[in-house]
Design a protein around this motif. Structure first.
Motif, PDB file in Angstrom:
ATOM      1  N   ALA A 215      88.411  27.414  27.470  1.00  0.00           N
ATOM      2  CA  ALA A 215      87.657  26.412  28.222  1.00  0.00           C
ATOM      3  C   ALA A 215      88.206  25.018  27.935  1.00  0.00           C
ATOM      4  N   GLY A 216      88.388  24.225  28.988  1.00  0.00           N
ATOM      5  CA  GLY A 216      88.930  22.876  28.869  1.00  0.00           C
ATOM      6  C   GLY A 216      90.372  22.755  29.304  1.00  0.00           C
ATOM      7  N   ASP A 217      91.121  23.864  29.379  1.00  0.00           N
ATOM      8  CA  ASP A 217      92.496  23.805  29.871  1.00  0.00           C
ATOM      9  C   ASP A 217      92.505  23.464  31.354  1.00  0.00           C
ATOM     10  N   GLN A 218      93.567  22.785  31.783  1.00  0.00           N
ATOM     11  CA  GLN A 218      93.740  22.414  33.189  1.00  0.00           C
ATOM     12  C   GLN A 218      94.936  23.176  33.754  1.00  0.00           C
ATOM     13  N   VAL A 219      94.672  23.941  34.821  1.00  0.00           N
ATOM     14  CA  VAL A 219      95.669  24.828  35.417  1.00  0.00           C
ATOM     15  C   VAL A 219      96.108  24.243  36.753  1.00  0.00           C
TER      16      VAL A 219
END
Length: 346
Positions: free
Chosen positions: A331-335
């Motif tokens: 959670a929190g990663d940007q794809v």
């Protein structure tokens, strides 16, 4: 530098070519990974045979007959392998001869005892002589019984030289060859029952406790079927032990009988319904953000320097336009939603 930029349109006009001004690439669009509500969770598992038997030798001898090979189907009681039993057969014959000799001696002792009883009735012999005849007769009886027991042992040992299938099944392996020396305890043939298979997985103690309370599960067999199998709670067994190192609990799930294509040792995946403690354990990303290159599956994630970086992930099942990521993201990663454009960013 400004004079050079003014010269570019002039040079283009003199050469007769249209002037195209360089444009900045469009900024990438990212999808922020957010925790989802608890749903179906999964764990790697393997297929096992409920009845998997490794047949070993109980006597020593050379393998003189081998009737099966790996992959053969056998029926219950079918002869699989034979060990040289010539010495055992001779021993059994000798034991039978000893029994016959002892029985002849018993007949002589019995007749002698009857004669002694008749003589004692007429007062021709003493009580001691009668007791001696009776003792010889009883000793002959005991000798016959002892030799008959020995003959039974010899006959049983002769039967141990033939290896038979304990039930109808499939031969998984034959680790010996014709002429090899069989010794007590040496594995000879491995057999399993293909009609009784199960899936075994190791779950955390909290997850196993949830299954122990009576929850149903689903089983996925990749490459064998395109959908999951619904398994009732009655077919789920949570073992009452835990691994002291990993603190995981083994869980066994009974598969439907005669499932075509399922083989012991093949990969499976166990799915179960998550609870409140599992909230946020699942992450979903848009399916269009996934990159597949040969055997690698990944997504472009915005790095600390703001540039997209390719990261390998392991995917679960698709859910509409989204796909579940089992590992590789948090959670929190940007794809990046445009992986082809992200691949060109340098």
């Amino acid at each position: 530098m400004r004079h050079r930029l003014w010269l570019l349109p002039v040079l283009a006009a003199l050469s007769g070519l249209p002037f195209v001004q360089a444009t900045e690439p469009a900024p990438l669009t990212y999808h922020a990974v957010q925790p989802t509500q608890a749903g179906w969770l999964s764990s790697d598992a393997k297929v096992e045979a409920v009845r998997d038997t490794l047949l070993s030798a109980q006597v020593a001898g050379a393998v003189i007959a081998l009737h099966v090979k790996a992959g053969d189907r056998v029926r219950a009681g079918q002869e699989l392998l034979r060990i040289d039993a010539r010495m055992a057969s001779q021993g059994a014959a000798a034991s039978q001869a000893q029994v016959a000799a002892a029985q002849a001696s018993l007949q002589v002792a019995g007749k002698e005892y009857e004669r002694q009883k008749q003589l004692f009735a007429k007062r021709y012999i003493s009580q001691a002589a009668l007791d001696a005849a009776e003792a010889q007769w009883r000793a002959a009886q005991a000798q016959v019984q002892a030799l008959q027991a020995q003959a039974g042992v010899a006959a049983t040992q002769s039967g141990l030289h033939v290896l038979r299938a304990p039930y109808a099944g499939v031969v998984a392996g034959v680790p010996v060859a014709l002429g090899d020396m069989a010794m007590p305890g040496r594995p000879l043939v491995s057999v399993y029952d293909p009609a009784l298979l199960r899936v075994t997985a190791s779950l955390a103690q909290e997850q196993a406790q949830r299954l122990r309370s009576g929850g149903g599960v689903q089983v996925e067999l990749p490459g064998l079927m395109d959908k999951r199998l619904d398994i009732a709670a009655a077919q789920v067994q949570v073992l009452p032990t835990a691994d002291p190192l990993s603190h995981t609990v083994p869980v066994r799930v009974q598969l439907p009988a005669d499932l075509p294509g399922a083989l012991p040792g093949s990969f499976a995946r166990l799915w179960w319904q998550g609870g409140e403690a599992d909230a946020g354990a699942r992450v979903l990303v848009p399916a269009k953000a996934v990159v597949r290159r040969a055997e690698m599956t990944g997504v472009y994630v915005r790095g600390g320097n703001g540039q997209p970086q390719l990261r390998q992930v392991r995917l679960g099942l698709p859910q509409g336009e989204m796909v579940e990521v089992l590992s590789g993201l948090r959670a929190g990663d940007q794809v990046a939603l445009e992986p082809q454009a992200a691949a060109k960013v340098r």
